[in-house]
Write a protein that holds these residues in place. Sequence first.
Motif, PDB file in Angstrom:
ATOM      1  N   PRO A   1      -0.700 104.707  63.848  1.00 24.79           N
ATOM      2  CA  PRO A   1      -0.549 106.021  64.284  1.00 24.79           C
ATOM      3  C   PRO A   1      -1.944 106.526  63.745  1.00 24.79           C
TER       4      PRO A   1
ATOM      5  N   ARG B   1       4.502 103.870  67.371  1.00 28.80           N
ATOM      6  CA  ARG B   1       3.174 103.042  67.609  1.00 28.80           C
ATOM      7  C   ARG B   1       3.057 102.712  68.825  1.00 28.80           C
TER       8      ARG B   1
ATOM      9  N   GLY C   1      -4.573 108.521  61.965  1.00 26.16           N
ATOM     10  CA  GLY C   1      -4.533 108.788  60.438  1.00 26.16           C
ATOM     11  C   GLY C   1      -4.218 110.249  60.018  1.00 26.16           C
TER      12      GLY C   1
ATOM     13  N   MET D   1       3.312 114.049  50.292  1.00 26.17           N
ATOM     14  CA  MET D   1       4.466 113.132  50.303  1.00 26.17           C
ATOM     15  C   MET D   1       5.018 113.425  49.088  1.00 26.17           C
ATOM     16  N   SER D   2       4.573 113.237  47.878  1.00 31.04           N
ATOM     17  CA  SER D   2       5.126 113.293  46.756  1.00 31.04           C
ATOM     18  C   SER D   2       5.970 114.839  46.484  1.00 31.04           C
TER      19      SER D   2
ATOM     20  N   LEU E   1      -6.153 100.703  56.030  1.00 33.26           N
ATOM     21  CA  LEU E   1      -6.788 102.111  55.522  1.00 33.26           C
ATOM     22  C   LEU E   1      -8.272 101.622  55.020  1.00 33.26           C
TER      23      LEU E   1
ATOM     24  N   LEU F   1       1.917 104.950  42.366  1.00 34.33           N
ATOM     25  CA  LEU F   1       1.637 106.181  41.716  1.00 34.33           C
ATOM     26  C   LEU F   1       2.883 107.298  41.980  1.00 34.33           C
ATOM     27  N   ALA F   2       3.286 107.256  43.375  1.00 38.73           N
ATOM     28  CA  ALA F   2       4.236 108.236  43.725  1.00 38.73           C
ATOM     29  C   ALA F   2       5.558 107.906  42.818  1.00 38.73           C
TER      30      ALA F   2
ATOM     31  N   PHE G   1      -5.072 101.162  43.160  1.00 41.84           N
ATOM     32  CA  PHE G   1      -3.658 102.014  43.440  1.00 41.84           C
ATOM     33  C   PHE G   1      -2.707 100.932  42.785  1.00 41.84           C
TER      34      PHE G   1
ATOM     35  N   LEU H   1       7.410 110.413  40.205  1.00 42.67           N
ATOM     36  CA  LEU H   1       8.762 110.948  40.435  1.00 42.67           C
ATOM     37  C   LEU H   1       9.432 110.522  39.433  1.00 42.67           C
TER      38      LEU H   1
ATOM     39  N   PRO I   1      -0.395 103.199  50.157  1.00 42.79           N
ATOM     40  CA  PRO I   1      -1.123 102.449  48.883  1.00 42.79           C
ATOM     41  C   PRO I   1      -0.858 103.204  47.685  1.00 42.79           C
TER      42      PRO I   1
ATOM     43  N   PRO J   1      10.734 103.021  52.355  1.00 44.77           N
ATOM     44  CA  PRO J   1      10.301 104.411  52.438  1.00 44.77           C
ATOM     45  C   PRO J   1       8.669 104.432  52.207  1.00 44.77           C
ATOM     46  N   PHE J   2       8.064 103.408  51.840  1.00 44.53           N
ATOM     47  CA  PHE J   2       6.668 103.519  51.666  1.00 44.53           C
ATOM     48  C   PHE J   2       5.973 102.703  53.045  1.00 44.53           C
TER      49      PHE J   2
ATOM     50  N   THR K   1      -1.933 112.662  47.975  1.00 44.75           N
ATOM     51  CA  THR K   1      -1.198 112.379  46.778  1.00 44.75           C
ATOM     52  C   THR K   1      -0.438 113.617  46.478  1.00 44.75           C
TER      53      THR K   1
ATOM     54  N   ARG L   1      -0.108  99.072  56.922  1.00 42.77           N
ATOM     55  CA  ARG L   1      -0.247 100.474  56.606  1.00 42.77           C
ATOM     56  C   ARG L   1       0.404 100.813  55.549  1.00 42.77           C
TER      57      ARG L   1
ATOM     58  N   ALA M   1       9.083 114.370  48.594  1.00 47.81           N
ATOM     59  CA  ALA M   1      10.103 113.515  47.922  1.00 47.81           C
ATOM     60  C   ALA M   1      10.674 114.374  46.583  1.00 47.81           C
TER      61      ALA M   1
HETATM   62  C1  HEM Z   1       7.219 109.650  47.585  1.00 47.72           C
HETATM   63  C2  HEM Z   1       5.745 109.696  48.110  1.00 47.72           C
HETATM   64  C3  HEM Z   1       5.123 109.043  49.033  1.00 47.72           C
HETATM   65  C4  HEM Z   1       5.618 108.474  50.332  1.00 47.72           C
HETATM   66  C5  HEM Z   1       7.326 108.329  50.598  1.00 47.72           C
HETATM   67  C6  HEM Z   1       4.619 107.791  51.081  1.00 47.72           C
HETATM   68  C7  HEM Z   1       4.954 107.190  52.504  1.00 47.72           C
HETATM   69  C8  HEM Z   1       4.137 106.533  53.088  1.00 47.72           C
HETATM   70  C9  HEM Z   1       4.223 106.016  54.255  1.00 47.72           C
HETATM   71  C10 HEM Z   1       5.582 105.450  54.805  1.00 47.72           C
HETATM   72  C11 HEM Z   1       2.959 105.631  54.914  1.00 47.72           C
HETATM   73  C12 HEM Z   1       2.820 104.527  56.050  1.00 47.72           C
HETATM   74  C13 HEM Z   1       3.062 105.390  57.510  1.00 47.72           C
HETATM   75  C14 HEM Z   1       2.853 104.367  58.608  1.00 47.72           C
HETATM   76  O1  HEM Z   1       2.836 103.502  58.546  1.00 47.72           O
HETATM   77  O2  HEM Z   1       2.956 105.289  59.759  1.00 47.72           O
HETATM   78  C15 HEM Z   1       1.950 106.158  54.121  1.00 47.72           C
HETATM   79  C16 HEM Z   1       0.533 105.936  54.240  1.00 47.72           C
HETATM   80  C17 HEM Z   1      -0.430 106.520  53.169  1.00 47.72           C
HETATM   81  N1  HEM Z   1       0.088 106.906  51.931  1.00 47.72           N
HETATM   82 FE1  HEM Z   1       1.870 107.278  51.248  1.00 47.72          FE
HETATM   83  N2  HEM Z   1       3.542 108.016  50.725  1.00 47.72           N
HETATM   84  C18 HEM Z   1       3.829 108.807  49.366  1.00 47.72           C
HETATM   85  C19 HEM Z   1       2.957 108.947  48.116  1.00 47.72           C
HETATM   86  C20 HEM Z   1       1.544 108.738  48.383  1.00 47.72           C
HETATM   87  C21 HEM Z   1       0.521 108.966  47.336  1.00 47.72           C
HETATM   88  C22 HEM Z   1       0.758 109.382  45.995  1.00 47.72           C
HETATM   89  C23 HEM Z   1      -0.656 108.604  47.807  1.00 47.72           C
HETATM   90  C24 HEM Z   1      -2.041 108.784  47.119  1.00 47.72           C
HETATM   91  C25 HEM Z   1      -2.470 107.966  46.412  1.00 47.72           C
HETATM   92  C26 HEM Z   1      -0.397 108.110  49.282  1.00 47.72           C
HETATM   93  C27 HEM Z   1      -1.587 107.913  50.207  1.00 47.72           C
HETATM   94  C28 HEM Z   1      -1.067 107.308  51.560  1.00 47.72           C
HETATM   95  C29 HEM Z   1      -2.215 107.023  52.298  1.00 47.72           C
HETATM   96  C30 HEM Z   1      -3.814 107.372  52.137  1.00 47.72           C
HETATM   97  C31 HEM Z   1      -1.754 106.391  53.468  1.00 47.72           C
HETATM   98  C32 HEM Z   1      -2.606 105.953  54.827  1.00 47.72           C
HETATM   99  C33 HEM Z   1      -2.713 107.157  55.540  1.00 47.72           C
HETATM  100  C34 HEM Z   1      -3.505 106.942  56.817  1.00 47.72           C
HETATM  101  O3  HEM Z   1      -3.765 105.744  57.094  1.00 47.72           O
HETATM  102  O4  HEM Z   1      -3.531 107.835  57.582  1.00 47.72           O
HETATM  103  N3  HEM Z   1       0.949 108.083  49.512  1.00 47.72           N
HETATM  104  N4  HEM Z   1       2.757 106.755  52.904  1.00 47.72           N
END
Ligand code: HEM
Length: 432
Positions: free
Chosen positions: A67, A314, A69, A248-249, A86, A385-386, A98, A390, A381, A372-373, A245, A378, A252
């Motif tokens: 997707p 995608r 960024g 999303m947090s 990333l 931390l999250a 991370f 939480l 990362p 969820p992550f 940072t 992708r 959630a």
């Molecule tokens: C509960 C909190 C969070 C959830 C549920 C979450 C979930 C996700 C998911 C599902 C993706 C992948 C998206 C995809 O594949 O289409 C993603 C990407 C990412 N997340 Fe998290 N995230 C959370 C917190 C965080 C935190 C705290 C950070 C920072 C350290 C972070 C940094 C990133 C980054 C940089 C990407 C990649 C974005 C990109 O490539 O454009 N996320 N996250």
Amino acid sequence: MTNRSSGVGSGGILNDPTEKAARIAFLSQSTAHYGDFWEFAPHIYVVAGSEPTREVFRRTGAQFSPPPGLFPLPRGVRRALRPGHLLPESLEAARRGFGHSAVAGHTAMIAAEARALAADWPQHAPCEVLPRLKRAFSRMGARFCFGADAPGLTHAEVPLSRARDGAPPRTVYLPRWVPTTARVRLRHRLGALAGRIGAVMDRRLAEGRTAEPDLLNAMIVASQAHDVPPGPVITHLLATILVATQEMSTRAGGWLLFNLARHPEWTERIAAEAAALPADPDRVGAGHVARLALADAFVRETLRLYPPNWLTSRVVVEPTELDGHRLRPGDRVMVSPYLLHRDARHYEEPAAFRPERWLAARGPGTAGAYLPFGAGPRLCPGAALASMELSLVLAWTARHHRLSCPAPWPFRLETEGALRPEDLRLVFHRRG
Ligand code: HEM
């Protein structure tokens, strides 16, 4: 086609009678009816089930394009990134920055911020929850990324984050080069934030301060190990990460506190568990957090029922097969952690909020039925931390307060971009 129950049921989010909930209901009911692969519109397919969903995540960067960024990164930065990843190779080692052990090193800081947030909730009247959560997660993010330099960059991502919130929903897919007003504004603010981060980085390099344990230094050191001078790739990625940072947090965290208000018996159990945390957050270590089993189960169950990244898509870039179906370049597939997490093949009583399911030795469900992550290149990362943030926000809030809901659905459900409880209001009652 497979018959199965979706999240439509008592206690499910679909009881919320809004147009947004209707979108989720449409997706859930159509999948229950048509099975794990169905055509939503010409060349747009919805894919469900644990194997195909995981495959789409896993093959991102190969048969499926990632997707876009968070932001339109400058061309030079985009060129440095491998498709679907990333980080460029020169920064791969920074992934350790991370990881669990890096996050463990920030436990006391996260505990202090979580405790300060808990101490500050206004009492006995409906209080808007998300703005306070956002500011707390933003502070944690700045301290995690920039350590001693955080004060100069705390909340620095706010203008960029606002520009993103204010951008129109991406329902019309214009080529990346079309300079819409929203894109120009985003690019300008991204550049401004990257510039501020660059000034901090240059100062550190000049002072030789690259041993302090924060993400900026992890990136500088990883880059230098590849003989790549630290530059705009680092500063732009850190700007993106700083927004991530808190975004999303915060979402959630909103769902977490909403569930706390709805399940007072769990609030009491989590408060009792949290009583074992040292009163002085400086003395809270990773070992204390590892013992917060109830809080951890509550966080997992919240992210199961309310994954902020509930739907992602995608584009197919080369002919391929998925779950026995042929796909051609240009086809689009949509996968949904929300559907996966409410699939009765993987979870008993999928619509019920039951954190205890995570306390069993092996956890519930099929391997790969909890995303969820995300997964694959992708994979978020920030997951470690999250999770730590939480758990500590939950533990400290339950330790200080009982919560109640002023209405059955004290928020406006938003599904565009992420699943979030907009304008969430809860009532906090400090314990005696
Ligand atoms: C509960 C909190 C969070 C959830 C549920 C979450 C979930 C996700 C998911 C599902 C993706 C992948 C998206 C995809 O594949 O289409 C993603 C990407 C990412 N997340 Fe998290 N995230 C959370 C917190 C965080 C935190 C705290 C950070 C920072 C350290 C972070 C940094 C990133 C980054 C940089 C990407 C990649 C974005 C990109 O490539 O454009 N996320 N996250």
